[in-house]
Design a protein around this motif. Structure first.
Motif, short mmCIF file in Angstrom:
data_model
loop_
_atom_site.label_atom_id
_atom_site.label_comp_id
_atom_site.label_asym_id
_atom_site.label_seq_id
_atom_site.Cartn_x
_atom_site.Cartn_y
_atom_site.Cartn_z
N MET A 1 43.65 4.04 -108.67
CA MET A 1 43.18 4.83 -109.64
C MET A 1 42.35 4.02 -110.57
N GLU A 2 42.45 2.77 -110.74
CA GLU A 2 41.49 2.08 -111.82
C GLU A 2 40.11 2.08 -111.30
N ARG A 3 39.94 1.87 -110.05
CA ARG A 3 38.59 2.31 -109.48
C ARG A 3 37.83 3.43 -109.91
N ILE A 4 38.62 4.58 -109.57
CA ILE A 4 38.20 5.81 -109.80
C ILE A 4 37.89 6.09 -111.43
N LEU A 5 38.67 5.38 -112.20
CA LEU A 5 38.23 5.67 -113.59
C LEU A 5 37.09 4.70 -113.98
N GLU A 6 36.77 3.50 -113.24
CA GLU A 6 35.39 2.95 -113.47
C GLU A 6 34.21 3.63 -113.24
N ASP A 7 34.66 4.35 -112.16
CA ASP A 7 33.34 4.97 -111.39
C ASP A 7 33.07 6.15 -112.23
N TRP A 8 34.07 6.94 -112.80
CA TRP A 8 33.70 8.22 -113.70
C TRP A 8 33.11 7.69 -115.09
N LEU A 9 33.57 6.63 -115.78
CA LEU A 9 33.00 6.12 -116.72
C LEU A 9 31.66 5.65 -116.36
N LEU A 10 31.16 5.01 -115.26
CA LEU A 10 29.84 4.61 -115.18
C LEU A 10 29.18 5.73 -114.94
N HIS A 11 29.51 6.85 -114.16
CA HIS A 11 28.57 7.79 -113.69
C HIS A 11 28.59 9.17 -114.48
N ALA A 12 29.83 9.51 -115.06
CA ALA A 12 29.88 10.62 -115.72
C ALA A 12 30.15 10.35 -117.14
#
Length: 313
Positions: free
Chosen positions: A1-12
């Motif tokens: 889930m940590e990677r998901i959080l990073e992607d959301w913070l980066l793109h959204a």
């Protein structure tokens, strides 16, 4: 889930939002503990509350029980999928129903997944991770489809969606919504004199200036058509909208783009119409749009390079 959080913070530029709807507090607590570290969690203990939270928060994923008081999960899913505002939100049913026919019904209603209780934390985390990844990818694709190819601001389709979304939000909150329609003065003369390549550059600069004039993240600008732009200002009173419009016109004039074909000035100027309404159940966003268009016409008829606004909200 940590990677998901990073992607959301980066793109959204935010954490993903998950709505958990279940009439058993113990089930909500288990799911909350699984995802609260990486996601913003909203909780509903019945179907009506789930529908209200979906409208207010627009979650990125819904974990939905089937058997609930008042409105069951199946009906909640039907209503969400029938509403354009919530139809793209992925729904995962998490239920004690364990027959193949139950899963068929759930998927037929539009759910993206079906998980049987008791909850297996490894399975739930893996499936939530998958669907949050797919949701982010879909959002990014939709965002690119909603951008005007020349100016980079929203296109007409994005404007229509944003206007409806913000109208509904202001209706729920009982707050005013304002709309600015802005038009570049004598733009056809500009194109005729300086060429379409210079005209495109002018449009890009004006769009950038308008966007930079909007300070709040929920204020939206779109290219409404040709040389016309529209700004949606939710929770904004008439006098504040007029002040923002006047500042925009001043900043556009301050770009000092030569325009010898204008009958107003030797630089590019613009005109704006402002309308403010307090949404009601008997009114529609089209009323606001028509009012702003009338005011833009008045600004042009009155000599251009000015703001005209409705007299009251």
């Amino acid at each position: 889930m940590e990677r998901i959080l990073e992607d959301w913070l980066l793109h959204a530029n935010r954490r993903p939002k998950i709505l958990i709807a279940d009439d058993q507090p113990s089930n909500i607590r288990v799911l909350y503990e699984l995802f609260s570290a990486q996601c913003d969690i909203f909780m509903a203990s019945n179907g009506e509350q789930a529908l209200q939270l979906c409208q207010a928060e627009l979650p990125d994923l819904i974990l939905l029980d089937v058997v609930m008081e008042d409105i069951d999960g199946h009906e909640v899913c039907r209503r969400l999928k029938a509403d354009p505002l919530t139809s793209t939100i992925p729904i995962i049913f998490i239920t004690a129903q364990n027959q193949a026919a139950d899963e068929v019904i759930a998927l037929g209603l539009g759910a993206v997944d079906f998980i049987v209780k008791p909850i297996n934390s490894v399975i739930v985390r893996a499936r939530v991770r998958t669907h949050l990844t797919l949701k982010l990818q879909g959002d990014l694709l939709r965002a690119s489809a909603f951008l005007d190819g020349l100016t980079g601001v929203g296109n007409r389709r994005k404007f229509d969606d944003d206007l409806l979304t913000n109208w509904r939000q202001c209706l729920r909150d009982k707050t005013p919504i304002s709309l600015i329609l802005l038009d570049i003065d004598y733009f056809k003369h500009y194109n005729d004199r300086y060429g379409h390549q210079s005209g495109d550059s002018c449009l890009k600069l004006v769009a950038k200036t308008i966007a930079e004039s909007l300070r709040r993240p929920h204020d939206k600008v779109a290219r409404y058509g040709g040389e016309e732009f529209a700004c949606i200002l939710p929770k904004t009173k008439r006098e504040d909208a007029v002040r923002i419009a006047e500042a925009m016109l001043g900043r556009i004039r301050a770009l000092d783009i030569e325009h010898r074909g204008s009958d107003v000035d030797h630089v590019v100027t613009s005109s704006a119409g402002v309308a403010t309404l307090l949404p009601t159940l008997s009114s529609t966003p089209e009323v606001l749009l028509t009012a702003a268009d009338v005011q833009l016409y008045e600004a042009k008829r009155g000599g251009r390079a000015r703001v005209c606004a409705t007299r009251e909200e």
